[in-house]
Design a protein around this motif. Structure first.
Motif, short mmCIF file in Angstrom:
data_model
loop_
_atom_site.label_atom_id
_atom_site.label_comp_id
_atom_site.label_asym_id
_atom_site.label_seq_id
_atom_site.Cartn_x
_atom_site.Cartn_y
_atom_site.Cartn_z
N LYS A 131 41.61 18.82 7.78
CA LYS A 131 40.30 18.68 8.41
C LYS A 131 39.40 17.76 7.59
O LYS A 131 38.68 16.92 8.14
N LEU A 132 39.45 17.90 6.28
CA LEU A 132 38.65 17.03 5.41
C LEU A 132 39.09 15.59 5.56
O LEU A 132 38.26 14.69 5.71
N LEU A 133 40.39 15.36 5.52
CA LEU A 133 40.92 14.00 5.66
C LEU A 133 40.54 13.41 7.02
O LEU A 133 40.09 12.26 7.10
N GLY B 263 38.02 14.23 8.88
CA GLY B 263 36.58 13.98 8.86
C GLY B 263 36.23 12.71 8.11
O GLY B 263 35.38 11.92 8.55
N LEU B 264 36.89 12.52 6.97
CA LEU B 264 36.64 11.31 6.18
C LEU B 264 37.06 10.06 6.94
O LEU B 264 36.34 9.05 6.94
N LEU B 265 38.21 10.11 7.57
CA LEU B 265 38.69 8.95 8.33
C LEU B 265 37.79 8.66 9.53
O LEU B 265 37.46 7.49 9.80
N GLY C 180 34.64 9.50 9.83
CA GLY C 180 33.37 9.01 9.28
C GLY C 180 33.46 7.56 8.84
O GLY C 180 32.55 6.77 9.09
N ALA C 181 34.56 7.23 8.18
CA ALA C 181 34.74 5.85 7.73
C ALA C 181 34.84 4.90 8.93
O ALA C 181 34.24 3.81 8.93
N ASP D 253 46.14 3.64 6.70
CA ASP D 253 45.72 4.76 5.84
C ASP D 253 46.15 6.10 6.42
O ASP D 253 46.65 6.96 5.70
N TYR E 214 48.60 8.83 4.64
CA TYR E 214 48.24 10.22 4.39
C TYR E 214 49.14 11.18 5.17
O TYR E 214 49.48 12.25 4.68
#
Length: 104
Positions: free
Chosen positions: A9-11, A13-15, A17-18, A50, A54
């Protein structure tokens, strides 16, 4: 498993967001539509690479965790079999001693 779900979920969210930040930056930039589309495509390709990287990392970690679990289960199984054999042997000794002492 909960840790992996949280990490995923963090990954994600980061992707996301980016990607949103990059898209917003490109859309606000003072350049032609053609240049903006090229940059969006380039950024999308980079994000795709990316994500694949991941994804492969998570897959490798899952495979390693599975292998570790299988190894541990095999070890526990071996110990249980050994303990069962020991108990069986001790029970036979006790039975033999009992029969010898009782005279059966």
């Amino acid at each position: 498993m909960a840790k992996e779900s949280g990490a995923f979920k963090l990954l994600a969210g980061l992707l996301i967001g980016a990607a949103a930040g990059a898209a917003a930056g490109l859309l606000m930039a003072p350049q032609s539509g053609e240049e903006t589309r090229k940059q969006l495509k380039k950024e999308a390709d980079r994000l795709k690479k990316d994500l694949e990287k991941y994804s492969n990392d998570f897959s490798d970690k899952a495979k390693k965790a599975k292998k570790d679990l299988e190894d541990r289960l095999a070890e526990v199984k071996s110990k249980l079999q050994s303990t069962a054999q020991d108990v069986k042997s001790e029970a036979k000794k006790a039975k033999d001693e009992f029969e010898e002492n009782v005279g059966v």
